[in-house]
Write an enzyme that holds these catalytic residues in place. Structure first.
Site, PDB file in Angstrom:
ATOM      1  N   HIS A   1       0.817  -1.210   0.000  1.00  0.00           N
ATOM      2  CA  HIS A   1       0.000   0.000   0.000  1.00  0.00           C
ATOM      3  C   HIS A   1       0.860   1.274   0.000  1.00  0.00           C
ATOM      4  CE1 HIS A   1      -3.603  -2.394   1.020  1.00  0.00           C
ATOM      5  NE2 HIS A   1      -2.852  -3.024   1.885  1.00  0.00           N
TER       6      HIS A   1
HETATM    7  O1  RIB Z   1      -4.509   0.022   5.019  1.00  0.00           O
HETATM    8  C1  RIB Z   1      -3.142  -0.017   4.731  1.00  0.00           C
HETATM    9  C2  RIB Z   1      -2.380   0.903   5.607  1.00  0.00           C
HETATM   10  O2  RIB Z   1      -2.489   0.488   6.969  1.00  0.00           O
HETATM   11  C3  RIB Z   1      -0.869   0.902   5.308  1.00  0.00           C
HETATM   12  O3  RIB Z   1      -0.348   2.177   5.572  1.00  0.00           O
HETATM   13  C4  RIB Z   1      -0.324  -0.099   6.287  1.00  0.00           C
HETATM   14  O4  RIB Z   1       1.042   0.179   6.644  1.00  0.00           O
HETATM   15  C5  RIB Z   1      -1.212   0.118   7.472  1.00  0.00           C
HETATM   16  O5  RIB Z   1      -0.682   1.207   8.202  1.00  0.00           O
END
Ligand code: RIB
Ligand code: CA
Length: 309
Positions: free
Chosen positions: A238
């Site tokens: 992500h």
């Molecule tokens: O939903 C994904 C996010 O939540 C990313 O930033 C991951 O590191 C968690 O923090």
């Protein structure tokens, strides 16, 4: 080439680690500051993890600790996804240096002023530090070029059926950010769930004997399993998306939209209500919502960068 000055606010977190590695190596970017926030792990751990990842990349970029809890709510430790240590169980040496004393929100403000309005703020965790910075320094928007955030979704959730983790963790802070005048780019789940590495692609890291490759190979198996168990194509990186967007925007596409955060309802708090797919629109289009990524290019850049250490 004129490099883009960036600041990363994060909660390492394995995908945060991938983002920090990209920010360290991509020639288009100059990483000027790192701040940490409670999210994937408590603040003490996300800060220690950021320092460990800096040792792994070799950067001396300063690390500034921020908030250890959300603005109003209790802190809920996201242990389930990134493990008790926040790094998926991968072992890294104790950090060689300590974090800075100045709090994240003050350090960010000073750096933004020094950059004269060119600083791009990349956020990879709950938005608590940014909300505090905006409250403590009302003229901060005059000195930020934009905020490129990993968070939210136009259509779904990964923490609840309505909410993505970073927004759900501190919805009040997220609402402050989405209501601010700073130009915003939202890398939500629509694009970040396309930014995955398959098991076969992760296995390529085994062929490189380096501490960097070993870290990601050790840190990702459980995340890969959990992501695939809910139908994702592989390990969703992500947090790599906002960094790659700042460096290589041509790999992405999206649309302007109105985005505001639900903070009241027990059922849907943390939802980024996005008018992208509605005929009823908000009065303002306050964010550019990223929707597509060239996954093959993403994969090549990320794997090449990890293998380059
Ligand atoms: O939903 C994904 C996010 O939540 C990313 O930033 C991951 O590191 C968690 O923090
Ligand atoms: Ca994160």
């Amino acid at each position: 080439m004129n490099t883009i000055p960036v600041w990363i606010d994060c909660d390492p977190g394995v995908d945060d680690a991938a983002a920090l590695v990209l920010a360290d190596r991509l020639p288009e970017l100059e990483l000027l500051g790192i701040s940490t926030v409670a999210g994937n792990a408590p603040l003490s751990l996300t800060t220690e993890n950021a320092l460990k990842i800096c040792d792994l990349t070799g950067t001396d970029c300063p690390v500034y600790p921020g908030a250890d809890k959300p603005l109003l709510r209790e802190y809920e430790y996201g242990e389930s996804f990134h493990g008790r240590d926040g790094l998926g169980g991968a072992k890294l040496p104790a950090p060689r240096r300590k974090a800075e004393i100045i709090p994240a929100w003050d350090a960010l403000y000073e750096q933004a002023k020094t950059c004269g309005g060119k600083l791009e703020l990349i956020t990879l965790g709950p938005l608590t530090n940014i909300a505090i910075a905006l409250a403590e320094h009302p003229d901060l928007p005059d000195y930020l070029h934009r905020i490129v955030l990993m968070g939210g979704s136009a259509t779904r959730g990964n923490c609840t059926p309505s909410a993505e983790f970073n927004i759900h963790a501190d919805p009040e802070a997220a609402q402050v950010v989405f209501r601010s005048s700073v130009p915003k780019v939202m890398c939500g789940l629509e694009v970040t769930e396309q930014a995955f590495l398959t098991k076969q692609e992760l296995d390529l890291l085994r062929t490189h004997e380096s501490a960097m490759c070993r870290f990601f190979y050790e840190a990702t198996p459980e995340l890969l399993r959990k992501n695939m168990a809910v139908g994702q194509g592989g390990w969703c990186v992500h947090d790599a998306c906002p960094v790659l967007y700042c460096a290589k925007p041509e790999l992405f596409s999206g649309r302007e939209a109105g985005v505001f955060v639900e903070t009241q309802s027990e059922l849907t708090f943390g939802k980024t209500v996005t008018d992208l797919y509605s005929d009823k629109k908000f009065d303002t289009k306050n964010a550019f919502v990223v929707l597509e990524i060239d996954r093959n290019a993403f994969r090549d850049v990320l794997l090449t960068t990890i293998q380059a250490y």
